[in-house]
Design a protein around this motif. Structure first.
Motif, PDB file in Angstrom:
ATOM      1  N   ALA A  94      48.233  46.148 -43.204  1.00 32.46           N
ATOM      2  CA  ALA A  94      47.109  46.996 -42.767  1.00 32.46           C
ATOM      3  C   ALA A  94      46.137  46.192 -41.919  1.00 32.46           C
ATOM      4  N   ASP A  95      45.890  44.929 -42.324  1.00 26.57           N
ATOM      5  CA  ASP A  95      44.987  44.083 -41.552  1.00 26.57           C
ATOM      6  C   ASP A  95      45.608  43.722 -40.215  1.00 26.57           C
ATOM      7  N   VAL A  96      46.892  43.330 -40.228  1.00 25.80           N
ATOM      8  CA  VAL A  96      47.560  42.901 -38.991  1.00 25.80           C
ATOM      9  C   VAL A  96      47.546  44.018 -37.953  1.00 25.80           C
ATOM     10  N   LEU A  97      47.693  45.279 -38.413  1.00 31.85           N
ATOM     11  CA  LEU A  97      47.721  46.404 -37.476  1.00 31.85           C
ATOM     12  C   LEU A  97      46.373  46.631 -36.803  1.00 31.85           C
ATOM     13  N   THR A  98      45.302  46.022 -37.325  1.00 26.62           N
ATOM     14  CA  THR A  98      43.986  46.164 -36.683  1.00 26.62           C
ATOM     15  C   THR A  98      43.755  45.112 -35.604  1.00 26.62           C
ATOM     16  N   TRP A  99      44.699  44.148 -35.481  1.00 26.14           N
ATOM     17  CA  TRP A  99      44.483  43.027 -34.570  1.00 26.14           C
ATOM     18  C   TRP A  99      44.492  43.456 -33.094  1.00 26.14           C
ATOM     19  N   ASP A 100      44.884  44.717 -32.803  1.00 24.53           N
ATOM     20  CA  ASP A 100      44.873  45.206 -31.418  1.00 24.53           C
ATOM     21  C   ASP A 100      43.778  46.232 -31.186  1.00 24.53           C
ATOM     22  N   ASP A 101      42.822  46.351 -32.152  1.00 24.33           N
ATOM     23  CA  ASP A 101      41.832  47.426 -32.097  1.00 24.33           C
ATOM     24  C   ASP A 101      40.785  47.249 -31.002  1.00 24.33           C
ATOM     25  N   SER A 102      40.595  46.017 -30.530  1.00 24.32           N
ATOM     26  CA  SER A 102      39.568  45.811 -29.510  1.00 24.32           C
ATOM     27  C   SER A 102      39.903  46.615 -28.260  1.00 24.32           C
ATOM     28  N   THR A 103      38.871  47.159 -27.624  1.00 27.94           N
ATOM     29  CA  THR A 103      39.069  47.905 -26.386  1.00 27.94           C
ATOM     30  C   THR A 103      39.128  46.986 -25.173  1.00 27.94           C
ATOM     31  N   SER A 104      38.957  45.669 -25.414  1.00 24.17           N
ATOM     32  CA  SER A 104      39.076  44.705 -24.322  1.00 24.17           C
ATOM     33  C   SER A 104      40.541  44.471 -23.992  1.00 24.17           C
ATOM     34  N   THR A 105      40.774  43.940 -22.795  1.00 26.71           N
ATOM     35  CA  THR A 105      42.157  43.626 -22.394  1.00 26.71           C
ATOM     36  C   THR A 105      42.756  42.615 -23.356  1.00 26.71           C
ATOM     37  N   ILE A 106      41.995  41.560 -23.671  1.00 26.58           N
ATOM     38  CA  ILE A 106      42.420  40.598 -24.678  1.00 26.58           C
ATOM     39  C   ILE A 106      41.873  41.073 -26.008  1.00 26.58           C
ATOM     40  N   LYS A 107      42.770  41.354 -26.967  1.00 30.35           N
ATOM     41  CA  LYS A 107      42.361  41.941 -28.241  1.00 30.35           C
ATOM     42  C   LYS A 107      41.820  40.880 -29.215  1.00 30.35           C
ATOM     43  N   GLY A 108      42.285  39.652 -29.038  1.00 28.56           N
ATOM     44  CA  GLY A 108      41.861  38.571 -29.926  1.00 28.56           C
ATOM     45  C   GLY A 108      42.775  37.361 -29.752  1.00 28.56           C
ATOM     46  N   TYR A 109      42.560  36.346 -30.598  1.00 26.90           N
ATOM     47  CA  TYR A 109      43.315  35.095 -30.485  1.00 26.90           C
ATOM     48  C   TYR A 109      43.993  34.761 -31.810  1.00 26.90           C
ATOM     49  N   LEU A 110      45.247  34.318 -31.692  1.00 32.12           N
ATOM     50  CA  LEU A 110      46.057  33.993 -32.860  1.00 32.12           C
ATOM     51  C   LEU A 110      46.315  32.489 -32.850  1.00 32.12           C
ATOM     52  N   HIS A 111      45.863  31.808 -33.924  1.00 33.80           N
ATOM     53  CA  HIS A 111      46.052  30.358 -34.027  1.00 33.80           C
ATOM     54  C   HIS A 111      46.984  30.070 -35.193  1.00 33.80           C
ATOM     55  N   ILE A 112      48.144  29.475 -34.896  1.00 31.88           N
ATOM     56  CA  ILE A 112      49.181  29.234 -35.904  1.00 31.88           C
ATOM     57  C   ILE A 112      49.363  27.723 -36.019  1.00 31.88           C
ATOM     58  N   VAL A 113      49.126  27.179 -37.235  1.00 32.94           N
ATOM     59  CA  VAL A 113      49.123  25.729 -37.436  1.00 32.94           C
ATOM     60  C   VAL A 113      50.030  25.363 -38.598  1.00 32.94           C
ATOM     61  N   ASP A 114      50.796  24.242 -38.449  1.00 32.99           N
ATOM     62  CA  ASP A 114      51.603  23.690 -39.546  1.00 32.99           C
ATOM     63  C   ASP A 114      50.629  23.111 -40.573  1.00 32.99           C
ATOM     64  N   THR A 115      50.661  23.639 -41.816  1.00 34.82           N
ATOM     65  CA  THR A 115      49.695  23.187 -42.830  1.00 34.82           C
ATOM     66  C   THR A 115      49.919  21.739 -43.247  1.00 34.82           C
ATOM     67  N   ASP A 116      51.102  21.190 -42.948  1.00 32.73           N
ATOM     68  CA  ASP A 116      51.382  19.789 -43.305  1.00 32.73           C
ATOM     69  C   ASP A 116      51.176  18.843 -42.127  1.00 32.73           C
ATOM     70  N   ASP A 117      50.949  19.398 -40.943  1.00 34.88           N
ATOM     71  CA  ASP A 117      50.778  18.555 -39.750  1.00 34.88           C
ATOM     72  C   ASP A 117      49.937  19.320 -38.741  1.00 34.88           C
ATOM     73  N   ALA A 118      48.633  19.040 -38.761  1.00 32.22           N
ATOM     74  CA  ALA A 118      47.707  19.806 -37.921  1.00 32.22           C
ATOM     75  C   ALA A 118      47.942  19.590 -36.433  1.00 32.22           C
ATOM     76  N   THR A 119      48.751  18.569 -36.071  1.00 29.90           N
ATOM     77  CA  THR A 119      49.031  18.343 -34.646  1.00 29.90           C
ATOM     78  C   THR A 119      50.110  19.291 -34.123  1.00 29.90           C
ATOM     79  N   THR A 120      50.748  20.046 -35.014  1.00 30.62           N
ATOM     80  CA  THR A 120      51.786  20.994 -34.593  1.00 30.62           C
ATOM     81  C   THR A 120      51.208  22.402 -34.692  1.00 30.62           C
ATOM     82  N   PHE A 121      51.044  23.064 -33.530  1.00 30.63           N
ATOM     83  CA  PHE A 121      50.389  24.367 -33.521  1.00 30.63           C
ATOM     84  C   PHE A 121      50.845  25.167 -32.303  1.00 30.63           C
ATOM     85  N   ALA A 122      50.519  26.481 -32.332  1.00 28.82           N
ATOM     86  CA  ALA A 122      50.736  27.362 -31.180  1.00 28.82           C
ATOM     87  C   ALA A 122      49.582  28.366 -31.159  1.00 28.82           C
ATOM     88  N   ARG A 123      49.046  28.600 -29.971  1.00 24.67           N
ATOM     89  CA  ARG A 123      47.884  29.497 -29.844  1.00 24.67           C
ATOM     90  C   ARG A 123      48.204  30.568 -28.796  1.00 24.67           C
TER      91      ARG A 123
END
Length: 869
Positions: A594-623
């Motif tokens: 239910a929360d994830v489905l709200t991630w596109d609710d913004s009326t802006s072109t960019i709805k938001g930012y997703l930051h995905i990080v390896d919890t065991d190695d903060a140097t490994t990530f994708a944004r």
């Protein structure tokens, strides 16, 4: 003026830079100053006034003094003395009845006072008899030749004289008369002589029992010269010095026992040094200084034997097995030393240390400490018959020993090997996954850097059961369980270090350790004694609270539910990912859809930012930014994303923190403003790039991958190019290989499509080719066979180019058609068949060059033609 100061000299230390030096006393003229420079070695140089490099100048001359300025600064270490030196004259003339001016009289008195002060200064630097004693005269009457080489002293009356009757020489002394005779006989009353007139070659002195005056028997004194028995070759030193002379003397050492002859004594000598010559009947002083007794020998006392055979070298003797000491490997030492003391029980222990090096042997010539040999003992001592054999390695030596040289042999024992810091194992060179043997350890690869498993027996060399402990070496919950340090006990420079990175396996009588090589030096040999030491890694700490949802990574790129608590991307190259598939539940089983489905609710072109990080190695990530509508699929959601940045890549099942930051809503549209005035026409924009692919041109013509994002062809002349080499990625790193390899999908024998390559920003530079054959998928690039159509201009390395492809139409195909006559059966012509039109009576048929057959009637019939398409 008046003379109110007694100062008449100033002294300064040079520093190689200062040139101006003040003098603080009055002078009558600059010529009445003496400047002396004294060097560090005591050499004094009187300087003169002038301008040369060695001169000086005077300034500010007045009643209180002035300044001496040296042309060259006195060097560091020198002393500069400025001294007043008033002329010893009186230049004031008193004329009867003339005026008597006070200034002139005072100047004369001042000069007299200056002279008096300077005389006193010289007296202060002289030797004087004190005011409470007397001396008849300080003068002596000998001329220079008589005084030569004599010392200054006082005669029997206490008056100054040159020493005429004695010359102290140090030590015990007695005066004799020198004789140039050399016979071994009593030289005569009060006489001394030698066995060689060349004193440097004399080896015996013959000394009469009486001294020169003939009244004193000195034989007991002379015969005591050999009393030092502990130093056979240097019992003392005698010095013979010519009376009344300082520059004639000779020195010998007493090198043997003294002989008491009849009325005289014979001294065994070795010449040392001397100066000058003695003449017959010269008076000489004989002085003696005894040597000290030899100290106690610091080790055993042996004599050297030059033999090299493996045999008893002889009573009290020692020998080596090689005359070249650096090559000696065995020393043979008699069971008793040269004093008859039995040493065998002691020397046999010299190999008892448990260290590889048992100890150190120092062998020194007692009579010449510069001659020595030093060895280390490396094995147990072997008891021979009447002697011991010592295994050695040469360390250092100087000179060589001669037969019967007296030697001091000192042994320094090495301590026993210390306790091993870990378990005691021996190395097995096998690499098979089997029990390496009782108390042994082995690796699964002879190249330690490639070893991934270690096989260790259940007991060590001390029969200690280690299996229970070893099986705990993988208990840490960290990825790295601990560290294993394996060292050669006898050579700490030989070692191997590993991390334990997996579960240990309990085999039959041994354990298998999963390891990763860290570092090593040298290699172990079979049966090497090893210390095996383990250091445990602490358990993995409890994870802190995740600031967002906790998911596990799934490496698949398929559009499907990635699995419970998993997340995946639609492309393994994160920069090319455009969709993310995220399960409805995160890794802890909580439904977050239910929360994830709200991630596109913004009326802006960019709805938001997703930051995905390896919890065991903060140097490994994708944004990523979310740029489109989220799709609710079956059990998972699909997020439309655009890659922003990333570092490293996630592995399967990596624990990830997935954090979303929403973008603000797009604001309401503002009211329309008033129409502005028309702006001026802008300049013509640069030509756009090709609407298809953006790439970089490479000048190489080799059949190889031209490089990331590059395109090349197989000939430097564009018109002669027959193959294009196209990298699998474009300039944006997007994979274009599937598109390029579709360029031969059309069946067209003439051209499968048209490739147009245009230089970015320069539309007049282009090359057009038609694809003329099948495309080849090479490694990382595609080979496209082409035929040049047209080109203009030329390309340079690293030119940006647009690559556009247009497909050709497919070749047309005929299936069949039917030909029917006014009579007879109809004929069906299929693809590939030939229609033949036969001639008949009065009719001829002729094939044309334009797919035409002409049928002619010869009898007044109008000709007709059938055109075949």
């Amino acid at each position: 003026m008046t003379i109110s100061t007694t100062t008449l000299r100033n002294s300064y230390s040079g520093n190689s830079s200062t040139t101006a030096f003040a003098y603080t006393f009055p002078i009558n003229s600059t010529s009445e100053i003496t400047v002396i420079e004294r060097s560090a070695t005591g050499t004094e140089t009187v300087k003169t006034e002038g301008t040369g490099s060695t001169n000086y100048g005077i300034a500010d001359n007045g009643a209180a003094g002035g300044t001496v300025t040296m042309v060259t600064a006195p060097a560091t270490g020198t002393t500069l003395v400025i001294l007043r030196n008033t002329a010893l004259t009186q230049e004031t003339d008193y004329v009867a009845n003339d005026p008597f001016p006070a200034e002139t009289h005072e100047d004369a008195l001042d000069k007299l006072q200056m002279q008096t002060q300077e005389l006193q200064e010289e007296l202060n630097r002289s030797f004087k008899v004190s005011r409470t004693t007397t001396i008849t005269t300080p003068e002596f009457t000998e001329d220079a030749s008589t005084r030569a080489s004599k010392t200054l002293g006082f005669d029997s009356s206490g008056n100054l004289t040159t020493v005429a009757d004695f010359l102290p020489a140090g030590g015990d002394s007695a005066q004799f008369t020198y004789s140039t005779t050399t016979s071994d006989a009593d030289p005569g009353s009060g006489i001394i002589r030698f066995n060689n007139t060349t004193l440097a070659s004399a080896t015996i002195a013959y000394v009469d029992d009486l001294e020169a005056a003939g009244s004193t028997d000195v034989s007991a004194w002379v015969q005591s010269f050999d009393d030092v028995t502990g130093n056979d070759t240097n019992r003392g030193r005698i010095r013979v010095t010519k009376s009344n002379a300082l520059d004639v003397w000779h020195v010998w050492k007493i090198s043997g026992a003294v002989t008491d002859a009849s009325g005289y004594t014979k001294l065994a000598l070795t010449y040392i040094d001397g100066a000058g010559a003695l003449a017959d009947e010269d008076k000489v002083f004989l002085s003696f200084s005894a040597s000290g007794e030899d100290g106690a020998i610091p080790g055993y006392y042996y004599k050297f034997d030059t033999g090299t055979s493996d045999a008893d070298p002889g009573a009290g003797e020692v020998s080596f097995n090689n005359g070249t000491y650096a090559s000696a490997t065995v020393i043979y030492i008699d069971d008793a030393d040269a004093n008859g003391v039995t040493t065998q029980a002691d020397t046999e222990t010299w190999g008892d240390s448990t260290e590889t090096i048992k100890g150190y042997l120092h062998i020194v010539d007692i009579n010449d400490s510069t001659t020595y040999a030093r060895f280390k003992i490396t094995a147990a001592v072997v008891d021979g018959s009447g002697y011991n054999k010592i295994t050695v390695v040469h360390l250092a030596s100087n000179n060589t020993f001669s037969a019967a040289d007296e030697l001091s042999i000192t042994f320094t024992r090495n301590g026993d090997a210390g306790a091993s810091p870990g378990y005691f194992y021996k190395f097995d060179t096998g690499t098979s996954a089997v029990d390496p043997g009782a108390g042994e350890i082995a690796f699964n690869n002879g190249t330690y850097a490639s070893a991934t498993a270690i096989y260790i027996d259940d007991v060590d060399q001390n029969s200690v059961n280690t299996v229970t402990d070893v099986l705990t070496w993988d208990d840490s919950t960290s990825t790295i369980k601990g560290y294993l340090h394996i060292t050669d006990i006898n050579d700490s420079s030989t070692y191997a270090r590993f991390s334990i990175t997996g579960s240990s396996t309990d085999g039959s009588g041994f354990n298998t350790l999963v390891v990763t090589h860290i570092a090593s030096n040298n290699t172990f040999s079979a049966a090497d004694s090893l210390s095996v030491h383990f250091t445990r890694q602490g358990d993995k700490g409890t994870k802190g609270a995740i600031p967002s949802y906790n998911y596990n990574f799934d490496t698949s790129t398929t559009d499907a539910d990635p699995g419970s608590g998993d997340i995946r991307f639609n492309n393994g190259t994160y920069a090319s990912a455009t969709a993310i598939y995220i399960d409805d539940a995160e890794a802890n089983g909580v439904d977050v859809s239910a929360d994830v489905l709200t991630w596109d609710d913004s009326t802006s072109t960019i709805k938001g930012y997703l930051h995905i990080v390896d919890t065991d190695d903060a140097t490994t990530f994708a944004r990523f930014s979310i740029t489109g509508a989220t799709t609710d699929a079956s059990g998972y959601n699909k997020l439309a994303v655009t890659h922003l940045s990333s570092n490293n890549t996630f592995s399967a099942a990596d624990s990830l923190s997935v954090h979303f930051s929403p973008y603000g809503l797009k604001g309401d549209t503002g009211s329309t403003g008033s129409t502005g005035s028309t702006g001026s026409t802008g300049s013509t924009g640069a030509s756009g790039t090709n609407s298809q692919l953006s790439m970089t041109w490479e000048s190489t013509t080799s059949d190889a991958d031209p490089g990331a994002g590059k395109i090349a062809w197989n000939h430097a002349t564009i018109a002669s190019a027959t193959v294009l080499y196209v990298d699998d990625a474009d300039d944006a790193s997007a994979d274009i290989s599937g598109f390029v390899q579709s360029w031969d999908d059309i069946t067209n024998t003439t051209a499968k499509g048209i490739v147009t390559i245009t230089k970015e920003g320069t539309a007049s530079t282009y090359a057009i080719f038609k694809v003329s054959g099948s495309v080849t998928d090479a490694s990382g690039y595609t080979k496209v066979p082409v035929t040049h159509v047209v080109s203009s201009g030329s390309f340079s390395d690293d030119d940006g180019v647009g690559v556009h492809f247009s497909f050709s139409g497919t070749d047309g195909a005929m299936t069949s058609f039917t030909v029917a006559g006014t009579s007879g059966s109809s004929q069906t012509i299929t693809n590939g068949n030939t229609l033949t039109i036969a001639a008949g009576s009065g009719i001829t048929t002729t094939g044309g060059s334009t797919d035409t057959v002409t049928i002619a009637v010869t009898e007044d019939v109008i000709p007709m033609a059938i055109a075949l398409g």
